[in-house]
Design a protein around this motif. Structure first.
Motif, PDB file in Angstrom:
ATOM      1  N   LYS A 164     -27.363 -26.880  31.025  1.00  0.00           N
ATOM      2  CA  LYS A 164     -28.665 -26.248  30.858  1.00  0.00           C
ATOM      3  C   LYS A 164     -29.740 -27.284  30.525  1.00  0.00           C
ATOM      4  O   LYS A 164     -30.919 -27.076  30.806  1.00  0.00           O
ATOM      5  CB  LYS A 164     -28.591 -25.191  29.762  1.00  0.00           C
ATOM      6  CG  LYS A 164     -27.670 -24.015  30.098  1.00  0.00           C
ATOM      7  CD  LYS A 164     -27.653 -22.996  28.978  1.00  0.00           C
ATOM      8  CE  LYS A 164     -26.730 -21.830  29.319  1.00  0.00           C
ATOM      9  NZ  LYS A 164     -26.688 -20.829  28.214  1.00  0.00           N
ATOM     10  N   SER A 165     -29.333 -28.389  29.917  1.00  0.00           N
ATOM     11  CA  SER A 165     -30.258 -29.482  29.589  1.00  0.00           C
ATOM     12  C   SER A 165     -29.472 -30.784  29.603  1.00  0.00           C
ATOM     13  O   SER A 165     -28.234 -30.777  29.573  1.00  0.00           O
ATOM     14  CB  SER A 165     -30.916 -29.269  28.226  1.00  0.00           C
ATOM     15  OG  SER A 165     -29.949 -29.368  27.186  1.00  0.00           O
ATOM     16  N   LEU A 166     -30.184 -31.908  29.638  1.00  0.00           N
ATOM     17  CA  LEU A 166     -29.519 -33.205  29.623  1.00  0.00           C
ATOM     18  C   LEU A 166     -28.776 -33.440  28.324  1.00  0.00           C
ATOM     19  O   LEU A 166     -27.799 -34.201  28.281  1.00  0.00           O
ATOM     20  CB  LEU A 166     -30.544 -34.322  29.847  1.00  0.00           C
ATOM     21  CG  LEU A 166     -31.270 -34.340  31.197  1.00  0.00           C
ATOM     22  CD1 LEU A 166     -32.295 -35.458  31.221  1.00  0.00           C
ATOM     23  CD2 LEU A 166     -30.277 -34.502  32.340  1.00  0.00           C
ATOM     24  N   ALA A 167     -29.216 -32.792  27.255  1.00  0.00           N
ATOM     25  CA  ALA A 167     -28.566 -32.967  25.958  1.00  0.00           C
ATOM     26  C   ALA A 167     -27.121 -32.493  25.965  1.00  0.00           C
ATOM     27  O   ALA A 167     -26.314 -32.927  25.138  1.00  0.00           O
ATOM     28  CB  ALA A 167     -29.356 -32.234  24.871  1.00  0.00           C
ATOM     29  N   GLU A 168     -26.759 -31.623  26.898  1.00  0.00           N
ATOM     30  CA  GLU A 168     -25.396 -31.107  26.978  1.00  0.00           C
ATOM     31  C   GLU A 168     -24.453 -32.057  27.700  1.00  0.00           C
ATOM     32  O   GLU A 168     -23.235 -31.842  27.687  1.00  0.00           O
ATOM     33  CB  GLU A 168     -25.388 -29.751  27.684  1.00  0.00           C
ATOM     34  CG  GLU A 168     -26.133 -28.652  26.931  1.00  0.00           C
ATOM     35  CD  GLU A 168     -26.031 -27.317  27.641  1.00  0.00           C
ATOM     36  OE1 GLU A 168     -25.391 -27.268  28.713  1.00  0.00           O
ATOM     37  OE2 GLU A 168     -26.585 -26.329  27.129  1.00  0.00           O
ATOM     38  N   LEU A 169     -24.975 -33.101  28.332  1.00  0.00           N
ATOM     39  CA  LEU A 169     -24.129 -34.037  29.071  1.00  0.00           C
ATOM     40  C   LEU A 169     -23.340 -34.924  28.116  1.00  0.00           C
ATOM     41  O   LEU A 169     -23.888 -35.420  27.130  1.00  0.00           O
ATOM     42  CB  LEU A 169     -24.976 -34.913  29.989  1.00  0.00           C
ATOM     43  CG  LEU A 169     -25.699 -34.216  31.136  1.00  0.00           C
ATOM     44  CD1 LEU A 169     -26.564 -35.216  31.888  1.00  0.00           C
ATOM     45  CD2 LEU A 169     -24.707 -33.557  32.088  1.00  0.00           C
ATOM     46  N   PRO A 170     -22.063 -35.151  28.379  1.00  0.00           N
ATOM     47  CA  PRO A 170     -21.279 -36.066  27.547  1.00  0.00           C
ATOM     48  C   PRO A 170     -21.856 -37.483  27.604  1.00  0.00           C
ATOM     49  O   PRO A 170     -22.283 -37.960  28.652  1.00  0.00           O
ATOM     50  CB  PRO A 170     -19.878 -36.014  28.177  1.00  0.00           C
ATOM     51  CG  PRO A 170     -19.856 -34.750  28.964  1.00  0.00           C
ATOM     52  CD  PRO A 170     -21.256 -34.521  29.437  1.00  0.00           C
ATOM     53  N   ASN A 171     -21.881 -38.133  26.460  1.00  0.00           N
ATOM     54  CA  ASN A 171     -22.295 -39.539  26.339  1.00  0.00           C
ATOM     55  C   ASN A 171     -23.768 -39.800  26.618  1.00  0.00           C
ATOM     56  O   ASN A 171     -24.181 -40.960  26.675  1.00  0.00           O
ATOM     57  CB  ASN A 171     -21.458 -40.445  27.252  1.00  0.00           C
ATOM     58  CG  ASN A 171     -20.004 -40.507  26.846  1.00  0.00           C
ATOM     59  OD1 ASN A 171     -19.672 -40.324  25.680  1.00  0.00           O
ATOM     60  ND2 ASN A 171     -19.135 -40.737  27.798  1.00  0.00           N
ATOM     61  N   VAL A 172     -24.577 -38.766  26.798  1.00  0.00           N
ATOM     62  CA  VAL A 172     -25.982 -39.034  27.108  1.00  0.00           C
ATOM     63  C   VAL A 172     -26.689 -39.701  25.928  1.00  0.00           C
ATOM     64  O   VAL A 172     -27.565 -40.559  26.118  1.00  0.00           O
ATOM     65  CB  VAL A 172     -26.704 -37.731  27.526  1.00  0.00           C
ATOM     66  CG1 VAL A 172     -26.835 -36.768  26.350  1.00  0.00           C
ATOM     67  CG2 VAL A 172     -28.067 -38.040  28.130  1.00  0.00           C
ATOM     68  N   LYS A 173     -26.316 -39.346  24.715  1.00  0.00           N
ATOM     69  CA  LYS A 173     -26.966 -39.934  23.542  1.00  0.00           C
ATOM     70  C   LYS A 173     -26.417 -41.314  23.216  1.00  0.00           C
ATOM     71  O   LYS A 173     -27.001 -42.021  22.397  1.00  0.00           O
ATOM     72  CB  LYS A 173     -26.811 -38.992  22.347  1.00  0.00           C
ATOM     73  CG  LYS A 173     -27.530 -37.656  22.529  1.00  0.00           C
ATOM     74  CD  LYS A 173     -27.397 -36.774  21.310  1.00  0.00           C
ATOM     75  CE  LYS A 173     -28.136 -35.454  21.514  1.00  0.00           C
ATOM     76  NZ  LYS A 173     -28.007 -34.548  20.332  1.00  0.00           N
TER      77      LYS A 173
END
Length: 311
Positions: A123-132
């Motif tokens: 739903k958002s980029l924040a939900e992607l693994p390892n994005v942070k």
């Protein structure tokens, strides 16, 4: 002999020298030149730890749909050959991806630490693994490949010039994977050019910290998603760099690239202060017409008069 008699000794001598050189060194074809160009130099083959002191971590997104199993694996294999090691590949299912495809890719990812498969569209980029935990993000297409030193060259420029967005040139090969079909040599970034035509393609790296990772991700195809990422970043980007090197190899068969809906471009312009901007499709496929109707107050001399200037 006829050339000697007809045009003299000097002409016959030049002809013999030319024939001799052609026999010893045949002319280099465009495809031969291109593959020689892709061969990494000694400097490119150095360990990634020698490229820069702080290696940027790259998160690569690969949208996968129905029928992309084989081509997605080809893209992953080209990433495994990279001389640069600080990357992670995320395979994202598209709206037409069957459950069987996701399950098959998930089984393959168990044995590959560099590969992750996302079960559903985020739903958002924040939900992607390892994005942070990553520094840059980019999108690649199923079946496309990278030269062995592509990420290493990008990492070097990131360390050297600290861009917010960086992109390079691309080439498309014939179906035999050897002969060159065409080169896409890009220019320096131009906002008007980007808005009006699909000038930037895949493998455009964007600094994650300038993105609004909580913004909802639209349900669009890979090319449009790449444009959405760029629009998300352009409002905060200070430096955009074009690297004039061929670092991306397109698959021989390309799906039609559908752009973002004009409404996304209009919202971007309105966010930049052009509240009355309009973006409409043109007769040219992929082309957009941009009209600005923002009026600026222009006052050459407050004691005399003021006038309105419309762009």
């Amino acid at each position: 002999y006829r050339l000697l008699l007809g045009r003299g000794y000097s002409s016959a001598r030049r002809w013999l020298i030319h024939r001799t050189k052609s026999a010893l060194a045949p002319p280099l074809t465009l495809s031969q030149w291109f593959h020689h160009y892709l061969e990494p130099t000694v400097a490119d083959q150095s360990p990634s730890s020698q490229i820069c002191t702080k290696e940027p971590r790259v998160l690569v997104l690969l949208p996968v749909g129905a029928g992309d199993t084989v081509t997605a694996r080809q893209t992953f294999q080209s990433l495994l050959k990279q001389s640069y090691s600080q990357w992670q590949l995320l395979m994202l299912p598209t709206s037409d991806a069957p459950i069987e495809l996701i399950q098959e890719l998930s089984k393959s990812a168990v044995k590959e630490p560099k590969l992750r498969v996302v079960g559903k569209a985020p739903k958002s980029l924040a939900e992607l693994p390892n994005v942070k935990n990553s520094d840059f993000i980019c999108i690649v297409g199923a079946g496309d490949q990278l030269p062995v030193d592509a990420l290493a060259r990008i990492a070097h420029i990131i360390y050297q010039d600290s861009p917010d967005i960086i992109y390079a040139d691309e080439a498309q090969l014939q179906s035999n994977g050897v002969d060159l079909r065409r080169l896409n040599l890009r220019t320096a970034f131009n906002l008007d050019g980007f808005l009006s035509a699909p000038t930037l393609g895949f493998f455009t790296l964007i600094r994650i910290e300038i993105l609004d990772i909580d913004k909802p991700v639209p349900s669009v195809d890979a090319f449009a998603l790449n444009e959405w990422l760029l629009l998300n970043a352009l409002g905060q980007a200070d430096k955009v760099i074009h690297l004039p090197e061929v670092l991306y190899l397109l698959a021989s068969v390309q799906r039609p690239a559908s752009r973002l809906d004009p409404q996304f471009f209009r919202e971007f312009l309105q966010g930049q202060g052009f509240s009355d901007a309009w973006v409409t499709p043109t007769a040219t496929p992929g082309g957009l017409a941009v009209r600005y109707q923002t009026c600026l107050l222009y006052t050459p001399d407050p004691a005399v008069h003021s006038s309105r200037l419309c762009l």
